[in-house]
Enzyme design. Sequence first.
Site, short mmCIF file in Angstrom:
data_model
loop_
_atom_site.label_atom_id
_atom_site.label_comp_id
_atom_site.label_asym_id
_atom_site.label_seq_id
_atom_site.Cartn_x
_atom_site.Cartn_y
_atom_site.Cartn_z
N CYS A 1 -2.61 9.31 1.98
CA CYS A 1 -2.25 8.66 0.71
C CYS A 1 -3.32 8.91 -0.33
CB CYS A 1 -2.04 7.17 0.93
SG CYS A 1 -3.42 6.36 1.73
N GLU B 1 0.88 -1.17 0.00
CA GLU B 1 0.00 0.00 0.00
C GLU B 1 0.91 1.21 0.00
OE1 GLU B 1 -3.19 0.17 -0.27
OE2 GLU B 1 -3.61 -1.97 -0.12
P1 NAD Z 1 8.05 5.27 4.81
O1 NAD Z 1 8.15 4.47 3.57
O2 NAD Z 1 9.12 6.24 5.11
O3 NAD Z 1 7.96 4.32 6.10
C1 NAD Z 1 6.93 3.37 6.25
C2 NAD Z 1 7.37 2.34 7.27
O4 NAD Z 1 8.45 1.59 6.73
C3 NAD Z 1 7.86 2.91 8.59
O5 NAD Z 1 7.38 2.12 9.63
C4 NAD Z 1 9.37 2.77 8.47
O6 NAD Z 1 10.04 2.67 9.70
C5 NAD Z 1 9.48 1.48 7.69
N1 NAD Z 1 10.76 1.29 7.00
C6 NAD Z 1 11.67 2.21 6.64
N2 NAD Z 1 12.70 1.62 6.00
C7 NAD Z 1 12.43 0.30 5.97
C8 NAD Z 1 13.09 -0.84 5.42
N3 NAD Z 1 14.26 -0.74 4.79
N4 NAD Z 1 12.51 -2.05 5.54
C9 NAD Z 1 11.30 -2.17 6.16
N5 NAD Z 1 10.63 -1.14 6.70
C10 NAD Z 1 11.18 0.09 6.60
O7 NAD Z 1 6.62 5.98 4.75
P2 NAD Z 1 6.02 7.04 5.77
O8 NAD Z 1 6.74 8.32 5.54
O9 NAD Z 1 5.94 6.48 7.12
O10 NAD Z 1 4.53 7.16 5.24
C11 NAD Z 1 4.16 8.00 4.21
C12 NAD Z 1 3.97 7.24 2.93
O11 NAD Z 1 3.03 6.20 3.13
C13 NAD Z 1 3.38 8.10 1.82
O12 NAD Z 1 3.97 7.79 0.59
C14 NAD Z 1 1.92 7.69 1.83
O13 NAD Z 1 1.25 7.95 0.62
C15 NAD Z 1 2.03 6.24 2.13
N6 NAD Z 1 0.76 5.71 2.65
C16 NAD Z 1 0.06 4.84 1.88
C17 NAD Z 1 -1.15 4.36 2.33
C18 NAD Z 1 -1.95 3.37 1.50
O14 NAD Z 1 -2.84 2.75 2.05
N7 NAD Z 1 -1.67 3.20 0.22
C19 NAD Z 1 -1.66 4.77 3.58
C20 NAD Z 1 -0.93 5.66 4.34
C21 NAD Z 1 0.29 6.13 3.86
#
Ligand code: NAD
Length: 522
Positions: A288, A254
């Site tokens: 998102c 997602e």
């Molecule tokens: P992010 O990708 O920076 O982090 C998401 C999660 O991944 C965090 O818990 C982070 O600690 C973890 N993470 C970071 N590096 C990792 C790795 N190498 N391996 C595994 N996990 C890792 O995203 P964010 O800034 O927390 O959230 C914002 C983003 O999420 C935006 O792009 C938004 O559009 C998206 N989002 C999508 C949805 C959806 O349902 N499609 C919903 C909410 C947010």
Amino acid sequence: MVAAMATPSTTSNGTSNGTSNGSQERLSSYNPATGDLLGSVAIFSAADVDAAVARAKIAAETWSTRSFATRANELDAFRHALAAEADKLADILHRENGKPELEALTEVMMSLGHLKHAAGIAEKALATKKVSSGLLANFRATISYHALGVVGVIGPWNFPINTPMGSIAYALAAGNAVVWKPSELTPLIALEIEKIAARTFALPDLLQVVTGAGATGAALAKSAVNKISFTGSAATGKRVMLAAAERLTPVLMELGGKDAMIVTDDADLEKAAEAAVYGGLSNAGQACVAIERVYVSDAIHDRFVEEVVKQVKELKVGGDDGHLGAMTSEAQIHIIRDHLEDAVKKGAKVHTGGPGAISGSYIQPTVLTNVNHEMKIMVEETFGPVIPIQKVKSIDEAIRLANDSKFGLGSSVFAKKSARSIAERMRAGMTSINSVMAFAGIYGLPFGGVGDSGFGRIHGEEGIREFSRVKATAEQSFSLPMNMMSFRQKGDMPKQLRGMIKNLYGDGIISKAGDLLRKIRI
Ligand code: NAD
């Protein structure tokens, strides 16, 4: 001041998650509006994560054997316990994420809805189904659904409860245990939920939280979980897929969005403007499925912009009762400023807000016109309180521009006559007609995107099946003289097969009659 950041420290003041893992390093959580330290939590190492997954496997073995009714009862008890703590949960959410109280309460409510929905649909969605056995008429053919084992859920900071709950509730209802890695910006709310889960579920390790930053998420992706449900950016999603590939662990992605709204000249202009303002600015644009670009028919463009600007100017930024809260992430503010400056440099007109209207962790909502796809603000995910509006000459141009995106999560159309056909032509996982974001509030609708917005679906029946293993069973009820699954054939088999090919699939009478029947039905 924006300060909700991952700060490994060796202090142990503040909140403890109570988990006995060996890590000395801790992660601090701050209030993004004030910079106040809210607490510190453990940083789970790879060994800590593996241990949590091993505990979850044991819980899953028992949980998967429970009846749907038993699981639903426990999920109901969990929901009731969370509902009883709604104010506390909303308060933590408000302080840790920066969103206003009303939005925090809304998020709590939506999350509880997932628990109720998942518990309610599990038995029907996962019931064994009979399918036609075709030529093998002496067989009973069924599809059954089984728990995967342990689902790893990696969540973002923008909707720190509702987004993960869109996976957690369905994974649990399908008979799995869950290990949840919340965002490093919002660990406290996850730990509060874990605490409530531990006292309501009979199995203590059914829902565990592993706190930490990217390294902890990466450890979960590499661990022995049976599926990863990841919500976050496309860039991190790719890293998660690479890590999960080591064990061929299936993943559900997602990811981000750049949702478009199309407004045609026969649309209800005031309602469309109201929706653009809410869709673009709720959660301070950190959604998102936020409306990140609007394409408006040139016949109504100026009146639409006037109405949007009027409504935006009525909004209050900041304070417990503000419409827009503090931005959660300092890194995101830099991206928003960069997109705004890039747009202005390339000729965008600022009607309200703009790059100069960023002060600390607060951003005044911005309305831009005279924008185009050469600007980052129209093609990259901005994730901030910005409504860029582009004038279009025709519906075809609006659809072409809306689909000119690497993302394809949600979308919206405001129109009368052509609304449905425009919606069908928009390349996105979800579309709201004459509304915004409504698909996210209807629990029975599958939620997910295409392209860089990811793949797989959460919510509803499709969502619950994502957390199930599909099993096909062919049960022979009685044997026939001609057995295709045997070398001990009688008679001239090649001759019989040639006859069957002609009769069933070629110019034979049975084949032709079948084709004719289908055509009549069409
Ligand atoms: P992010 O990708 O920076 O982090 C998401 C999660 O991944 C965090 O818990 C982070 O600690 C973890 N993470 C970071 N590096 C990792 C790795 N190498 N391996 C595994 N996990 C890792 O995203 P964010 O800034 O927390 O959230 C914002 C983003 O999420 C935006 O792009 C938004 O559009 C998206 N989002 C999508 C949805 C959806 O349902 N499609 C919903 C909410 C947010």
